[in-house]
Write an enzyme that holds these catalytic residues in place. Sequence first.
Site, PDB file in Angstrom:
ATOM      1  N   ASP A  37       0.828  -1.205   0.000  1.00  0.00           N
ATOM      2  CA  ASP A  37       0.000   0.000   0.000  1.00  0.00           C
ATOM      3  C   ASP A  37       0.869   1.265   0.000  1.00  0.00           C
ATOM      4  OD1 ASP A  37      -2.384   1.333   0.000  1.00  0.00           O
ATOM      5  OD2 ASP A  37      -2.948   0.782   2.044  1.00  0.00           O
ATOM      6  N   GLY A  38       0.347   2.347  -0.562  1.00  0.00           N
ATOM      7  CA  GLY A  38       0.975   3.662  -0.453  1.00  0.00           C
ATOM      8  C   GLY A  38       1.643   4.162  -1.720  1.00  0.00           C
ATOM      9  N   TRP A  42       2.697   8.039  -2.320  1.00  0.00           N
ATOM     10  CA  TRP A  42       4.102   8.311  -2.643  1.00  0.00           C
ATOM     11  C   TRP A  42       4.183   9.278  -3.831  1.00  0.00           C
ATOM     12  CZ3 TRP A  42       7.197   7.704  -6.937  1.00  0.00           C
ATOM     13  CH2 TRP A  42       8.593   7.739  -6.737  1.00  0.00           C
ATOM     14  N   ARG A  50      -0.540   9.180 -10.013  1.00  0.00           N
ATOM     15  CA  ARG A  50      -0.588   7.953  -9.204  1.00  0.00           C
ATOM     16  C   ARG A  50       0.177   6.808  -9.858  1.00  0.00           C
ATOM     17  NH1 ARG A  50      -4.172   6.934  -5.318  1.00  0.00           N
ATOM     18  NH2 ARG A  50      -4.572   4.790  -5.981  1.00  0.00           N
ATOM     19  N   HIS A  54       2.792   3.527  -8.779  1.00  0.00           N
ATOM     20  CA  HIS A  54       2.623   2.095  -9.072  1.00  0.00           C
ATOM     21  C   HIS A  54       3.874   1.545  -9.753  1.00  0.00           C
ATOM     22  CE1 HIS A  54      -1.381   2.297  -7.685  1.00  0.00           C
ATOM     23  NE2 HIS A  54      -1.899   2.911  -8.725  1.00  0.00           N
ATOM     24  N   SER A  82      -6.850  -6.374  -5.843  1.00  0.00           N
ATOM     25  CA  SER A  82      -7.962  -6.993  -5.119  1.00  0.00           C
ATOM     26  C   SER A  82      -9.227  -6.902  -5.963  1.00  0.00           C
ATOM     27  CB  SER A  82      -8.187  -6.283  -3.780  1.00  0.00           C
ATOM     28  OG  SER A  82      -8.854  -5.053  -3.990  1.00  0.00           O
ATOM     29  N   GLU A  84     -11.765  -5.551  -5.097  1.00  0.00           N
ATOM     30  CA  GLU A  84     -12.313  -4.194  -4.869  1.00  0.00           C
ATOM     31  C   GLU A  84     -11.623  -3.144  -5.748  1.00  0.00           C
ATOM     32  OE1 GLU A  84     -11.602  -6.258  -2.087  1.00  0.00           O
ATOM     33  OE2 GLU A  84     -13.740  -6.754  -2.037  1.00  0.00           O
ATOM     34  N   TRP A  86     -11.318  -2.932  -8.785  1.00  0.00           N
ATOM     35  CA  TRP A  86     -12.032  -2.610 -10.036  1.00  0.00           C
ATOM     36  C   TRP A  86     -12.773  -1.286  -9.928  1.00  0.00           C
ATOM     37  CZ3 TRP A  86     -10.490  -5.237 -14.036  1.00  0.00           C
ATOM     38  CH2 TRP A  86     -10.085  -6.566 -13.890  1.00  0.00           C
ATOM     39  N   LEU A 148      12.636 -19.408  -4.143  1.00  0.00           N
ATOM     40  CA  LEU A 148      11.505 -18.620  -3.628  1.00  0.00           C
ATOM     41  C   LEU A 148      10.295 -18.692  -4.568  1.00  0.00           C
ATOM     42  CD1 LEU A 148      10.577 -16.307  -1.533  1.00  0.00           C
ATOM     43  CD2 LEU A 148      11.186 -14.734  -3.385  1.00  0.00           C
ATOM     44  N   ARG A 211      -5.636  -2.553   8.317  1.00  0.00           N
ATOM     45  CA  ARG A 211      -6.787  -3.355   7.884  1.00  0.00           C
ATOM     46  C   ARG A 211      -6.288  -4.574   7.118  1.00  0.00           C
ATOM     47  NH1 ARG A 211      -8.388   1.808   6.190  1.00  0.00           N
ATOM     48  NH2 ARG A 211      -7.720   1.397   4.050  1.00  0.00           N
TER      49      ARG A 211
END
Length: 263
Positions: A37-38, A42, A50, A54, A82, A84, A86, A148, A211
Amino acid sequence: MIDKWFRKNKVDRSSIDDRVNELKKRGVPAHVAIIMDGNGRWAKRRALPRVAGHREGMNTIKRTTKIASALGVEAITLYAFSTENWKRPRKEVEFLMKLPKELLHTYLPELIEQNVRVEMIGHREGLPAHTLESIDYAIEQTKQNDGLILNFAMNYGGRAELLEATKAVAKKVAAGDYSVDAIDESLFERELMTTHLPDPDLLIRTSGEVRLSNFLLWQLAYAEFIFTDVLWPDFTEAHFLDAVEEFQRRDRRFGSVEGKAHI
Ligand code: V0D
């Protein structure tokens, strides 16, 4: 290999290396789940769009993959998109959906070299074909790697996953594969998208929000949660090591009081 990378990125390699060796003497988490997040914040702080945040966030994915590998972590699951998400502006969603290709185009050879295995969880339906194509190619090209696991949660929602698992179990009961009374945690877990992975021992969420946002609801039942104010693009290998150090402190504390019960 790791050497060159740290030099290129002007990281004080010796102190990072020393910390990795110290942390490896105690238990490192097998699986780390991360809410990245953030990125928007940033960018906003720099008066950038934005999407610049990303894109910068992808460099943090590279750093995190390197340091998690060095520590001997088995898997990291990154909440990339997520169900959400969308609701975000259409242009931003379109940009985001191009990021897997953008990252993998330059980074896949490095992942192969580092013995990293790319995987994905989430609902394929709804994701653009071009996005799935890039991810599937990376999954295919890294499926023999046994280092990994770099697991991307894409179009993922925890409640939807639990409903899907419930339906799958119900169908098997209806088909007479097993009885209702036979349903237990291990049987249920077989229907989850993470069935082949250990439960995350550690959840990290950056950027100050406290959250779960519908992430790995079942799997995080016993995880240690670490929330940091650091924004995802600013999250460094030192921050990752800080989180693992804190994880070990908590694990040790519980270890002394409750044995392995973790309550
Ligand atoms: C945006 C910060 C890599 C978090 C990182 C479409 C939010 C950059 C991927 C990626 C996103 C996913 C799968 C894969 C390879 C790369 C990614 C999304 C967003 C959602 F196989 N970064 N990234 N996917 N962001």
